[in-house]
Each structure stands twice: as C-alpha cells, then as structure tokens.
Motif scaffolding. Structure first.
Motif, mmCIF file in Angstrom:
data_model
loop_
_atom_site.group_PDB
_atom_site.id
_atom_site.type_symbol
_atom_site.label_atom_id
_atom_site.label_comp_id
_atom_site.label_asym_id
_atom_site.label_seq_id
_atom_site.Cartn_x
_atom_site.Cartn_y
_atom_site.Cartn_z
ATOM 1 N N GLY A 93 -39.515 11.249 -0.861
ATOM 2 C CA GLY A 93 -39.742 12.038 0.347
ATOM 3 C C GLY A 93 -41.040 11.716 1.071
ATOM 4 O O GLY A 93 -41.436 12.452 1.975
ATOM 5 N N THR A 106 -40.411 10.997 4.814
ATOM 6 C CA THR A 106 -40.001 12.240 5.471
ATOM 7 C C THR A 106 -41.203 13.143 5.701
ATOM 8 O O THR A 106 -41.356 13.725 6.780
ATOM 9 N N LYS A 128 -28.291 17.308 0.855
ATOM 10 C CA LYS A 128 -29.307 16.533 0.128
ATOM 11 C C LYS A 128 -30.700 17.054 0.481
ATOM 12 O O LYS A 128 -31.188 16.870 1.604
ATOM 13 N N THR A 129 -31.357 17.741 -0.454
ATOM 14 C CA THR A 129 -32.725 18.232 -0.251
ATOM 15 C C THR A 129 -33.692 17.101 -0.563
ATOM 16 O O THR A 129 -33.684 16.564 -1.665
ATOM 17 N N VAL A 130 -34.515 16.730 0.430
ATOM 18 C CA VAL A 130 -35.454 15.626 0.233
ATOM 19 C C VAL A 130 -36.890 16.110 0.023
ATOM 20 O O VAL A 130 -37.688 15.412 -0.585
ATOM 21 N N GLY A 132 -37.427 7.253 -2.648
ATOM 22 C CA GLY A 132 -36.609 8.451 -2.553
ATOM 23 C C GLY A 132 -37.344 9.746 -2.832
ATOM 24 O O GLY A 132 -36.728 10.800 -2.906
#
Length: 76
Positions: free
Chosen positions: A49, A52, A24-26, A47
């Motif tokens: 990012g 992150t 899963k690329t965030v 969601g």
C-alpha cells in the motif's frame, strides 16, 4: 541575527487512513506523523500500500476514511 522557528503541527499527519478497491482493502487504518524538516522513508513489500498512501497524501486519490493533514491542509 538568527531566528529559529519551531512548528507544533506536523508536516504530515494521518490517523486511520483507509482505502479499498472493491472488496480488496489496501490500507487498513494507517497512522502516520512526520515532523517538519525530517526525511521520511516509506518501506514495505510489494502490495503493502505504499504507492496508494503516497497517492492519497498527494491528493491524486481520495481516502475512504481517516483524518489526513499535509502542510496544515485538511485533505478532506
């Protein structure tokens, strides 16, 4: 006497910031530059990012790729 200091280096600079958790690329190649003394807001849907990115820039999580600088310090 008033002294004005200008800095040519940004407070935050990120080029190609990437992060994935498993398959899963965030974050996929985020570029960001924030000038010293500015107020910056990071907006986006759930969601996207945002958390992150903030965790990476505050050194709580390491990025998988990218050149990252905060306050003149290389996060690598």
């Amino acid at each position: 006497m008033t002294t004005t200091t200008t800095s040519s280096s940004p407070a935050i600079a990120a080029t190609g910031m990437r992060k994935a958790y498993g398959d899963k690329t965030v974050l996929d190649g985020i570029d960001l530059t924030v000038a010293p003394g500015t107020v910056f807001s990071l907006l986006g849907p759930n969601g996207a990012g945002k958390t992150t990115a903030v965790k990476i820039l505050s050194t709580l999580v390491t990025a998988d790729a990218g050149d990252l600088w905060v306050g003149g310090h290389d996060l690598a």
